[in-house]
Write a protein that holds these residues in place. Structure first.
Motif, short mmCIF file in Angstrom:
data_model
loop_
_atom_site.label_atom_id
_atom_site.label_comp_id
_atom_site.label_asym_id
_atom_site.label_seq_id
_atom_site.Cartn_x
_atom_site.Cartn_y
_atom_site.Cartn_z
N GLN A 1 0.85 -1.18 0.00
CA GLN A 1 0.00 0.00 0.00
C GLN A 1 0.89 1.24 0.00
O GLN A 1 1.75 1.40 0.86
N VAL A 2 0.64 2.11 -0.97
CA VAL A 2 1.46 3.32 -1.09
C VAL A 2 1.11 4.30 0.02
O VAL A 2 -0.07 4.55 0.30
N GLN A 3 2.13 4.83 0.64
CA GLN A 3 1.92 5.85 1.65
C GLN A 3 2.81 7.05 1.35
O GLN A 3 4.00 6.90 1.06
N SER A 25 6.53 5.49 0.66
CA SER A 25 6.83 4.09 0.93
C SER A 25 5.72 3.21 0.40
O SER A 25 4.63 3.68 0.07
N GLY A 26 6.01 1.93 0.29
CA GLY A 26 5.00 0.95 -0.07
C GLY A 26 4.66 0.86 -1.54
O GLY A 26 3.71 0.17 -1.92
N PHE A 27 5.40 1.52 -2.39
CA PHE A 27 5.06 1.50 -3.80
C PHE A 27 5.80 0.35 -4.50
O PHE A 27 6.85 -0.11 -4.04
N ASN A 108 1.81 5.81 -12.23
CA ASN A 108 0.74 6.04 -11.27
C ASN A 108 1.11 7.23 -10.40
O ASN A 108 2.28 7.41 -10.03
N TYR A 110 0.30 9.38 -6.81
CA TYR A 110 -0.25 9.24 -5.47
C TYR A 110 -0.13 10.58 -4.74
O TYR A 110 0.80 11.35 -4.98
N GLN A 113 -1.75 13.34 2.38
CA GLN A 113 -2.98 13.80 3.01
C GLN A 113 -3.04 15.31 3.14
O GLN A 113 -4.11 15.87 3.40
#
Length: 121
Positions: A1-3, A25-27, A108, A110, A113
């Motif tokens: 999971q991308v963060q 991270s997480g990509f 992609n 992302y 927040q």
């Protein structure tokens, strides 16, 4: 999971400085670019700068050129935004954006927040 985790926003007086950080991270694939955007109340989101992870030459929007500096730590997949000589018109929610290439011809994007930056006396 991308963060994408942003940090460092807050309240600062005009002329002051803040440093934002974005950690990706997480990509899956290669992290290609990290960009910074901002959105002020009642306005559209605008790009203010970006950097390719493979490069050391950031690009900046005219509104922040000479005041903001983007730097990266490629090993940690983090990009910082140093903001100096802040003005009230810099008040906005700041977002980082990561462009990831999972394979040939693919990309992609992302978003983090967002973190609030308020410039006020």
């Amino acid at each position: 999971q991308v963060q994408l985790v942003e940090s460092g926003g807050g309240l600062v007086q005009p002329g002051g400085s803040l440093r934002l950080s974005c950690a990706a991270s997480g990509f899956i694939g290669d992290l290609d670019t990290i960009g910074w955007f901002r959105q002020a109340p009642g306005k559209e989101r605008e790009g203010i700068g970006c950097i390719k992870i493979s490069s050391s030459s950031p690009k900046y929007a005219d509104a922040v050129k000479g005041r903001f500096t983007i730097s990266k730590d490629g090993a940690k997949n983090t990009v910082d935004l140093q903001m100096n000589s802040l003005k009230p018109e810099d008040t906005a929610v700041y977002y980082c954006n990561a462009g990831v290439v999972p394979g040939p011809g693919l990309r992609n994007d992302y978003w983090g927040q967002g973190t609030q930056v308020t410039v006020s006396s």
